[in-house]
Scaffold this motif. Sequence first.
Motif, PDB file in Angstrom:
ATOM      1  N   ASN A  51      -3.107   5.688   7.114  1.00 35.68           N
ATOM      2  CA  ASN A  51      -4.110   6.813   5.795  1.00 35.68           C
ATOM      3  C   ASN A  51      -2.936   6.635   4.879  1.00 35.68           C
ATOM      4  O   ASN A  51      -4.007   6.946   3.766  1.00 35.68           O
ATOM      5  N   ASP A  52      -2.372   7.264   5.051  1.00 34.45           N
ATOM      6  CA  ASP A  52      -1.346   7.799   3.875  1.00 34.45           C
ATOM      7  C   ASP A  52      -1.095   6.786   3.243  1.00 34.45           C
ATOM      8  O   ASP A  52      -1.025   6.868   1.956  1.00 34.45           O
ATOM      9  N   LEU A  53      -0.870   5.215   3.429  1.00 33.06           N
ATOM     10  CA  LEU A  53      -0.277   4.322   2.609  1.00 33.06           C
ATOM     11  C   LEU A  53      -1.587   3.856   2.322  1.00 33.06           C
ATOM     12  O   LEU A  53      -1.482   3.659   1.237  1.00 33.06           O
TER      13      LEU A  53
ATOM     14  N   HIS B 110      -0.049  16.243  10.112  1.00 31.74           N
ATOM     15  CA  HIS B 110       1.024  16.109  10.035  1.00 31.74           C
ATOM     16  C   HIS B 110       2.300  17.296  10.158  1.00 31.74           C
ATOM     17  O   HIS B 110       1.867  18.670  10.017  1.00 31.74           O
TER      18      HIS B 110
ATOM     19  N   CYS C  74      -2.106   5.688  -1.407  1.00 32.06           N
ATOM     20  CA  CYS C  74      -0.818   5.629  -1.998  1.00 32.06           C
ATOM     21  C   CYS C  74      -1.535   4.379  -2.890  1.00 32.06           C
ATOM     22  O   CYS C  74      -1.550   4.063  -3.442  1.00 32.06           O
TER      23      CYS C  74
ATOM     24  N   ALA D  91       4.973   9.642   2.818  1.00 36.93           N
ATOM     25  CA  ALA D  91       3.584   8.895   3.733  1.00 36.93           C
ATOM     26  C   ALA D  91       4.311   9.591   5.372  1.00 36.93           C
ATOM     27  O   ALA D  91       5.492   9.193   4.992  1.00 36.93           O
TER      28      ALA D  91
ATOM     29  N   LEU E  12      -0.024   7.692   9.100  1.00 41.90           N
ATOM     30  CA  LEU E  12       0.585   6.353   8.249  1.00 41.90           C
ATOM     31  C   LEU E  12      -0.746   4.719   8.136  1.00 41.90           C
ATOM     32  O   LEU E  12      -0.306   5.086   6.555  1.00 41.90           O
TER      33      LEU E  12
ATOM     34  N   MET F  12       4.420   8.965  -1.975  1.00 43.17           N
ATOM     35  CA  MET F  12       3.762   9.606  -1.589  1.00 43.17           C
ATOM     36  C   MET F  12       3.327  11.351  -2.322  1.00 43.17           C
ATOM     37  O   MET F  12       2.897  11.411  -3.158  1.00 43.17           O
TER      38      MET F  12
END
Length: 271
Positions: free
Chosen positions: A186-188, A61, A191, A32, A184, A98
């Motif tokens: 979005n990624d967290l 990314h 997960c 992430a 960030l 992630m």
Amino acid sequence: MELTVNAAPAFVYTGGRSFDRQLPVVVLIHGAGHDHSVWNYQARHLAHHGLSVLAPDLPGHGRSAGEPLASIESLADWVEALLDAAGVTQAALAGHSMGSLIALQTAAQAPTRVTRLLLLGSVAPMPVAAPLLDAARDNRTAAHTMINQWSYTPASQLGASATPGISLTGLNLRLMERQREGLLANDLGACNAYQAGLDAASRICVPCAMLCGERDQMTPRRAVKPLHDALVNAAGGARMIIIQGAGHAMMAEAPDAVSDAMRGFLNSAPT
């Protein structure tokens, strides 16, 4: 190199060697708020020891175009599309944090395409603390501080580094800062929302290794057990490798140990 994946340009680092699909291929999937550069040391090591390396920047990314994908399942679909774009039929998958969930889901949904599975800093489910989720959405600076505090051992935070003259926490901070706004969070969120990990693990039919930092605070050893047990009981089996003295950011804190463990597993005979 650059590939077109799902009609969008994707940057893929190959470890300083020309990509050769005739060699065994390993895909390195970052976590992430990061990009391919977290794998630089391992990518170079593996690429100079008989493997072809694909270390992509995930959509949105680093240097890859497109919007960040909001679920682990959609990111696993993207990894399959990456293999298609590279002309690769089968590959080993390695993922960190992630990225480990993406690798796990890809191996479960595309079993004939994955030869081996390496999960670094992985747990399933992978809940994200509410204060970190809130900070990632509303206060990036605070979120970056939390991640550095929880990802690195105290020695690294005081300036220790396997690469003299490099501040590991400073380098990670700059890496997170140069990602786009909202990425960030979005990624967290992806997960935190992913609940299919243990089911995916039960369907893994290829050899798997889990690398766990001895001092990992983000995915501590005690939390790894459910995922490890599910993989041990699956058809492919699993082994646990403890990276001594390292935290969650094990690729940076113990680059030699991680590279050696990865290469040893990828080159080992099937059990």
